[in-house]
Design a protein around this motif. Structure first.
Motif, PDB file in Angstrom:
ATOM      1  N   UNK A 157     150.577  44.687  32.437  1.00  0.00           N
ATOM      2  CA  UNK A 157     151.633  45.690  32.613  1.00  0.00           C
ATOM      3  C   UNK A 157     152.253  45.611  34.010  1.00  0.00           C
ATOM      4  N   UNK A 158     151.458  45.190  34.983  1.00  0.00           N
ATOM      5  CA  UNK A 158     151.915  45.155  36.374  1.00  0.00           C
ATOM      6  C   UNK A 158     152.332  43.760  36.829  1.00  0.00           C
ATOM      7  N   UNK A 159     152.293  42.792  35.921  1.00  0.00           N
ATOM      8  CA  UNK A 159     152.650  41.438  36.306  1.00  0.00           C
ATOM      9  C   UNK A 159     151.681  40.835  37.299  1.00  0.00           C
ATOM     10  N   UNK A 160     150.402  41.142  37.142  1.00  0.00           N
ATOM     11  CA  UNK A 160     149.388  40.706  38.105  1.00  0.00           C
ATOM     12  C   UNK A 160     148.263  39.934  37.428  1.00  0.00           C
ATOM     13  N   UNK A 161     148.593  39.126  36.438  1.00  0.00           N
ATOM     14  CA  UNK A 161     147.566  38.373  35.711  1.00  0.00           C
ATOM     15  C   UNK A 161     146.756  37.470  36.647  1.00  0.00           C
ATOM     16  N   UNK A 162     147.312  37.106  37.789  1.00  0.00           N
ATOM     17  CA  UNK A 162     146.592  36.229  38.725  1.00  0.00           C
ATOM     18  C   UNK A 162     145.340  36.890  39.302  1.00  0.00           C
ATOM     19  N   UNK A 163     145.222  38.217  39.164  1.00  0.00           N
ATOM     20  CA  UNK A 163     144.016  38.895  39.653  1.00  0.00           C
ATOM     21  C   UNK A 163     142.871  38.852  38.647  1.00  0.00           C
ATOM     22  N   UNK A 164     143.118  38.348  37.443  1.00  0.00           N
ATOM     23  CA  UNK A 164     142.100  38.375  36.389  1.00  0.00           C
ATOM     24  C   UNK A 164     140.777  37.732  36.810  1.00  0.00           C
ATOM     25  N   UNK A 165     140.767  36.612  37.583  1.00  0.00           N
ATOM     26  CA  UNK A 165     139.469  36.038  37.975  1.00  0.00           C
ATOM     27  C   UNK A 165     138.611  36.954  38.829  1.00  0.00           C
ATOM     28  N   UNK A 192     152.492  53.971  35.704  1.00  0.00           N
ATOM     29  CA  UNK A 192     153.935  53.880  35.973  1.00  0.00           C
ATOM     30  C   UNK A 192     154.269  54.129  37.436  1.00  0.00           C
ATOM     31  N   UNK A 193     153.356  54.752  38.185  1.00  0.00           N
ATOM     32  CA  UNK A 193     153.588  54.989  39.617  1.00  0.00           C
ATOM     33  C   UNK A 193     153.113  53.836  40.485  1.00  0.00           C
ATOM     34  N   UNK A 194     152.472  52.852  39.881  1.00  0.00           N
ATOM     35  CA  UNK A 194     152.021  51.675  40.626  1.00  0.00           C
ATOM     36  C   UNK A 194     153.192  50.720  40.838  1.00  0.00           C
ATOM     37  N   UNK A 195     153.122  49.946  41.903  1.00  0.00           N
ATOM     38  CA  UNK A 195     154.180  48.987  42.221  1.00  0.00           C
ATOM     39  C   UNK A 195     153.927  47.680  41.471  1.00  0.00           C
ATOM     40  N   UNK A 196     154.829  47.351  40.579  1.00  0.00           N
ATOM     41  CA  UNK A 196     154.690  46.126  39.793  1.00  0.00           C
ATOM     42  C   UNK A 196     154.706  44.908  40.724  1.00  0.00           C
ATOM     43  N   UNK A 197     153.766  44.002  40.483  1.00  0.00           N
ATOM     44  CA  UNK A 197     153.697  42.771  41.250  1.00  0.00           C
ATOM     45  C   UNK A 197     152.985  42.876  42.578  1.00  0.00           C
ATOM     46  N   UNK A 198     152.456  44.046  42.910  1.00  0.00           N
ATOM     47  CA  UNK A 198     151.808  44.247  44.212  1.00  0.00           C
ATOM     48  C   UNK A 198     150.294  44.311  44.033  1.00  0.00           C
ATOM     49  N   UNK A 199     149.567  43.257  44.397  1.00  0.00           N
ATOM     50  CA  UNK A 199     148.113  43.276  44.217  1.00  0.00           C
ATOM     51  C   UNK A 199     147.404  44.252  45.145  1.00  0.00           C
ATOM     52  N   UNK A 200     148.108  44.715  46.189  1.00  0.00           N
ATOM     53  CA  UNK A 200     147.523  45.664  47.139  1.00  0.00           C
ATOM     54  C   UNK A 200     147.979  47.097  46.878  1.00  0.00           C
ATOM     55  N   UNK A 201     148.575  47.354  45.726  1.00  0.00           N
ATOM     56  CA  UNK A 201     149.045  48.712  45.446  1.00  0.00           C
ATOM     57  C   UNK A 201     147.895  49.709  45.598  1.00  0.00           C
ATOM     58  N   UNK A 202     148.093  50.796  46.345  1.00  0.00           N
ATOM     59  CA  UNK A 202     146.977  51.719  46.622  1.00  0.00           C
ATOM     60  C   UNK A 202     146.501  52.496  45.401  1.00  0.00           C
ATOM     61  N   UNK A 203     147.335  52.639  44.401  1.00  0.00           N
ATOM     62  CA  UNK A 203     146.892  53.321  43.181  1.00  0.00           C
ATOM     63  C   UNK A 203     146.097  52.370  42.300  1.00  0.00           C
ATOM     64  N   UNK A 204     146.561  51.133  42.216  1.00  0.00           N
ATOM     65  CA  UNK A 204     145.832  50.125  41.447  1.00  0.00           C
ATOM     66  C   UNK A 204     144.440  49.912  42.024  1.00  0.00           C
ATOM     67  N   UNK A 205     144.340  49.838  43.327  1.00  0.00           N
ATOM     68  CA  UNK A 205     143.051  49.576  43.966  1.00  0.00           C
ATOM     69  C   UNK A 205     142.019  50.644  43.616  1.00  0.00           C
ATOM     70  N   UNK A 206     142.457  51.854  43.367  1.00  0.00           N
ATOM     71  CA  UNK A 206     141.530  52.944  43.056  1.00  0.00           C
ATOM     72  C   UNK A 206     140.882  52.812  41.681  1.00  0.00           C
ATOM     73  N   UNK A 207     141.481  52.024  40.778  1.00  0.00           N
ATOM     74  CA  UNK A 207     141.009  52.015  39.391  1.00  0.00           C
ATOM     75  C   UNK A 207     140.580  50.654  38.867  1.00  0.00           C
ATOM     76  N   UNK A 208     140.904  49.555  39.556  1.00  0.00           N
ATOM     77  CA  UNK A 208     140.667  48.223  39.012  1.00  0.00           C
ATOM     78  C   UNK A 208     139.219  47.787  39.246  1.00  0.00           C
ATOM     79  N   UNK A 209     138.460  47.463  38.186  1.00  0.00           N
ATOM     80  CA  UNK A 209     137.050  47.056  38.341  1.00  0.00           C
ATOM     81  C   UNK A 209     136.939  45.616  38.814  1.00  0.00           C
ATOM     82  N   UNK A 210     136.546  45.422  40.046  1.00  0.00           N
ATOM     83  CA  UNK A 210     136.475  44.098  40.659  1.00  0.00           C
ATOM     84  C   UNK A 210     135.026  43.658  40.853  1.00  0.00           C
ATOM     85  N   UNK A 211     134.848  42.364  41.070  1.00  0.00           N
ATOM     86  CA  UNK A 211     133.498  41.846  41.256  1.00  0.00           C
ATOM     87  C   UNK A 211     132.852  42.365  42.538  1.00  0.00           C
TER      88      UNK A 211
END
Length: 339
Positions: free
Chosen positions: A36-44, A64-83
């Motif tokens: 949805x955010x155009x950030x498939x490169x973060x999948x690994x 919808x309040x997240x910035x599309x294409x921004x891997x450092x978006x502060x809202x995305x960072x709060x919810x994305x499960x990373x390694x």
């Protein structure tokens, strides 16, 4: 002319209201979120193990309040499960704030004089990766599970309790009927003076502030304080402003608590924007929490020296009433500890 038969209507009781529909339609697949955010490169960098331990859940209105294409978006960072979450770190445990030791009945936590906190539900509208209760045993420790009986009995028998706090999970993820069940049972307890609700829903699913919720609030016999939770100015938009305005018009006192998070709000500019944007929506800054050191969240931590420097910079920039208190929760303390 033969007219078409009307479409059969679903019984009203089975039709979800808008906020419930928003919860049901929340994004639960991290790969869908990245798409949805155009950030498939973060999948690994995604962690399936972290997803099993603490699944993704994020409402589409928040996405919808997240910035599309921004891997450092502060809202995305709060919810994305990373390694990052699965790297063991010394000093980070399962119960960072001592909830277990402070339990006095199923779903009832008493840490501070005069207050009883009810873990009303384990359900949340959004799963924040830094959550200090991400390992909490909700299946056994939910105050609502027996119709609130044990919680209400404890409060009734303890005349020192003047304030009830609804927490969770998120208490506003409960139906209005379930909330009314509790407050009706509490209403005849003479020593209760205040009700406080801690909820992220007015921020992440502003549709929750609907006629039904306002109707429930209008029945309450106590002053009500609603502590919302926003960590970044971008969490506010016009729909959030409208929801908070409706609560204020009903006489609800609005406060915001935030958590200091690396990569989200660890700059004076970000913290100042959060205070100013929240206040513009009618919310007074309350607490800026240092991170609770629960397992899985170490990558969000800001060290105390930097935290104090940020807070000093904030105080130098803003009027005093816009500066939240910088605090840490220490198990066994009689209140939040100022830093």
């Amino acid at each position: 002319m033969i007219t078409a038969a009307p479409e059969p209507r679903q019984p009203a009781a089975l039709v979800p209201v808008r906020w419930q529909q928003a919860l049901r339609e929340a994004v639960r697949d991290p790969r869908e979120l990245l798409d949805l955010l155009g950030l498939d490169r973060l999948a690994p960098r995604l962690s399936d193990e972290a997803m099993v331990q603490f699944p993704l859940r994020v409402p589409r209105g928040f996405v919808a309040r997240m910035r599309r294409g921004d891997p450092s978006d502060p809202l995305l960072r709060q919810v994305l499960p990373l390694d990052d979450e699965m790297r063991p770190m010394p000093g980070f445990g399962l119960d960072a704030v001592g909830d277990g030791a402070a339990k006095t009945a199923p779903g009832v936590i008493q840490k501070y004089r005069g207050r009883a906190l009810l873990v009303a539900t384990g359900s949340c509208a959004i799963h924040c990766r830094y959550c200090f209760r991400r390992h909490f045993p909700y299946a056994e420790e939910t105050a609502a599970r027996d119709g609130w009986r044990e919680a209400v009995d404890l409060i009734r028998q303890d005349a020192s309790i003047e304030e009830v706090l609804l927490s969770g999970g998120d208490p506003l993820s409960l139906s209005n009927g379930k909330l009314a069940e509790l407050t009706s049972a509490l209403a005849d307890i003479p020593h209760l003076r205040r009700l406080r609700i801690h909820s992220r829903l007015p921020i992440v699913v502003p549709e929750r502030v609907d006629d039904g919720l306002m109707g429930w609030l209008s029945t309450l016999p106590w002053p009500v304080t609603l502590v919302v939770h926003a960590n970044h100015a971008n969490e506010f938009d016009g729909t959030v402003d409208a929801a908070l305005g409706r609560l204020r018009a009903a006489g609800v006192h609005l406060l915001n608590q935030a958590v200091l998070l690396r990569g989200v709000n660890d700059s004076v500019d970000a913290l100042a924007a959060l205070s100013e944007r929240g206040f513009a929506a009618g919310v007074l800054p309350y607490y800026l929490h240092q991170l609770d050191r629960v397992a899985g969240v170490a990558h969000f931590e800001v060290d105390d020296a930097h935290a104090r420097a940020l807070h000093a910079g904030l105080a130098a920039r803003l009027s005093g009433y816009l500066v939240p208190r910088l605090v840490r929760e220490i198990p066994g303390d009689t209140g939040k500890r100022p830093l």
